[in-house]
Scaffold this active site. Structure first.
Site, PDB file in Angstrom:
ATOM      1  N   CYS A  19       0.829  -1.206   0.000  1.00 27.34           N
ATOM      2  CA  CYS A  19       0.000   0.000   0.000  1.00 27.34           C
ATOM      3  C   CYS A  19       0.862   1.254   0.000  1.00 27.34           C
ATOM      4  CB  CYS A  19      -0.856   0.072   1.255  1.00 27.34           C
ATOM      5  SG  CYS A  19      -1.813  -1.392   1.588  1.00 27.34           S
ATOM      6  N   GLY A  45       0.519   0.068  -5.055  1.00 30.33           N
ATOM      7  CA  GLY A  45      -0.764  -0.619  -4.998  1.00 30.33           C
ATOM      8  C   GLY A  45      -1.642  -0.180  -6.144  1.00 30.33           C
ATOM      9  N   ASN A 123      -0.461   1.410   5.925  1.00 36.51           N
ATOM     10  CA  ASN A 123       0.479   0.679   5.087  1.00 36.51           C
ATOM     11  C   ASN A 123       1.255  -0.281   5.990  1.00 36.51           C
ATOM     12  OD1 ASN A 123       3.560   1.613   3.340  1.00 36.51           O
ATOM     13  ND2 ASN A 123       2.370  -0.262   3.232  1.00 36.51           N
ATOM     14  N   GLY A 124       1.192  -1.562   5.673  1.00 37.97           N
ATOM     15  CA  GLY A 124       1.871  -2.554   6.500  1.00 37.97           C
ATOM     16  C   GLY A 124       0.954  -3.725   6.743  1.00 37.97           C
ATOM     17  N   TYR A 264      13.766  -2.874  -4.380  1.00 39.22           N
ATOM     18  CA  TYR A 264      12.732  -3.000  -5.399  1.00 39.22           C
ATOM     19  C   TYR A 264      11.496  -2.136  -5.188  1.00 39.22           C
ATOM     20  CZ  TYR A 264       8.996  -5.201  -8.121  1.00 39.22           C
ATOM     21  OH  TYR A 264       7.946  -5.417  -8.964  1.00 39.22           O
TER      22      TYR A 264
END
Ligand code: SF4
Length: 488
Positions: A19, A45, A123-124, A264
């Site tokens: 996310c 996302g 996010n996570g 990445y």
């Protein structure tokens, strides 16, 4: 029902970031800034996105949609429903909750409390979400979604604290795992990072307004200045009038930022930990060339994510860099049906070999990672079909042998090539002339740790390579996941 965008036919051969979160306060029509910020974070996302705003006269408003930001949050019809100077937003690829699920799983989530409403974007991944959910349901909470993040709203509802930031602190003390959160009340923009700081979150400034974002590249798009990273374990409560109030509500721990963000996930034009992501990736390529040299004629990236590491490899080795594989930028949404036939064509649809360049050459291919290995095999076949004499793979991360439980979508462990094969077996399986991964120490050196990885207390989270999880994945262990046995 609106369709979510299809995955690229071979994108299941990459780990997939989770996310992106973004929030802004103190600007006119904040939702427009959030839409632009989310657009810059779209790589984090692509399944769905949402924006919540607050306007002193019109109160809270929200829009949540499947699909790309550019297809939803550019229309006047939608943006006019999102007035106000304070807004937060979220883009997601679901990591918890049912994949491709209902719109009710799309964030930000909203809760109405006695002292006013609040919205949160997470996010996570919460590693004890199942246990928390069970407990909350037993105590009467009614969940709306299948998302782990909704636990935070219910925990906040049960807190006895007087204001929303304090309730959020209370809630987050119960939560284990990774969280970078952007939240809002009627007047405050709130940012929080978990004590290990696994996922990124940065603070920016735009005029008299303030911005929170997963990455700095999203500050650039709206012309905001990067101020600093939110520190691991820090909560910031921001209003345009009072500025940034910083709190540290959690027990201090040694940070364990996700090292794969450097390899990445993050965009190469972002800054992480004071370092340009692009520069770090080039440094990974240089380390790789030092660790695993090979005689060859060309160094070619697997586009696009292998590009900076290939440039670094070429710089260090002196072997010319070349665009041996060309990516079709417009492949995107054309192929909706992920049938077996399309899957087989997938790589060719998106990548094509520059035949004139490759014929008769010994080629080094630099890629960021090998997950299932299916794409690597197909790319190797394409390069050989084009007449390459030799193919050598150099991978800019160590073998990915363990799943991530902190907000990254990873195949089950048995689907990870490196979980079941040694490096030699992988080379044979891919049928390439050589295959080498950067070492874990080499990766640490490339991200700026001159002496490599501190085995007694690693400086980063590297669990998907090492199997050493900084937070016990409690839910997954309950479901039967077997941790790596502790070293003797
Ligand atoms: S397990 Fe891997 S991808 Fe997940 S947070 Fe740790 S380093 Fe990042």
């Amino acid at each position: 029902m609106p369709q979510m965008p299809p995955a690229h036919p071979f994108d299941d051969d990459k780990l997939r970031e989770e996310c992106g979160v973004f929030g802004v306060t103190g600007v006119q029509d904040a939702a427009n800034f959030v839409a632009l910020g989310l657009h810059a974070l779209q790589h984090r996302g692509q399944e769905a996105g949402g924006i919540v705003t607050h306007d002193p006269e019109q109160g809270f408003n929200s829009a949540r949609r499947f699909g790309y930001v550019r297809d939803n949050f550019t229309s006047t019809d939608i943006m006019e429903t999102l007035p106000g100077p304070l807004a937060i937003g979220h883009v997601r690829y679901s990591t918890a909750g049912a994949k491709g699920a209902a719109i009710r799983d799309v964030q930000p989530f909203f809760g109405e409390f006695a002292m006013g409403g609040a919205a949160i974007a997470h996010n996570g991944n919460i590693t004890n979400a199942d246990a928390l959910r069970r407990e909350l349901i037993e105590r009467g909470s009614i969940f709306q979604s299948s998302s782990d993040s909704e636990c935070i709203i219910h925990l906040m509802a049960r807190s006895l604290q007087r204001d929303i930031p304090e309730r959020m602190e209370d809630a987050l003390r119960r939560v284990e795992g990774a969280f970078s959160i952007v939240a809002m009340t009627r007047t405050q923009l709130i940012g929080v990072r978990d004590p290990l700081g696994v996922r990124p979150l940065v603070l920016g400034q735009i005029g008299d307004g303030w911005v929170l974002s997963s990455e700095t590249c999203a500050l650039d798009i709206i012309g905001a200045d990067f101020v600093r990273e939110i520190e691991p374990g820090e909560m910031v409560v921001i209003t345009p009038e009072t500025g940034v109030e910083s709190l540290f509500p959690f027990r201090r721990q040694k940070p364990r930022f996700c090292i794969f963000e450097h390899v990445y996930f993050s965009r190469p034009d972002s800054i992480l930990g004071g370092r340009s992501v692009y520069e770090t990736r080039a440094a990974i390529g240089r380390e790789l060339a030092k660790e695993s040299p090979v005689e060859a004629d060309l160094v070619c990236p697997v586009p696009d994510s292998g590009t900076p590491a290939a440039i670094g490899f070429s710089q260090e080795s002196g072997i010319p860099y070349a665009m041996g594989i060309i990516r079709n930028q417009y492949m995107g949404r054309t192929f909706i049906e992920p049938t077996e036939q399309i899957r087989n064509m997938g790589v060719r649809l998106k990548l094509n070999v520059n035949r004139a360049l490759i014929r008769g050459k010994r080629v080094i291919l630099v890629d960021d990672s090998v997950v299932r290995g299916t794409t690597s095999r197909k790319i190797k076949e394409m390069i050989l079909d084009a007449g390459a004499k030799e193919v050598h793979f150099r991978i800019a991360s160590p073998p990915t042998a363990w799943p991530c439980f902190y907000g990254v979508d990873t195949p089950q462990r048995e689907k990870l090539l490196a979980a079941t094969m040694s490096e030699d077996e992988m080379r044979e399986h891919l049928a390439v002339d050589s295959l080498k991964f950067i070492s874990l120490d080499g990766l640490y050196r490339a991200v700026g740790e001159a002496t490599g990885r501190d085995a007694s207390c690693p400086q980063y989270c590297d669990a998907c390579f090492s199997g050493e999880y900084p937070v016990k994945p409690a839910d997954m262990i309950e479901k039967g996941f077997e941790m790596k046995p502790a070293a003797e």
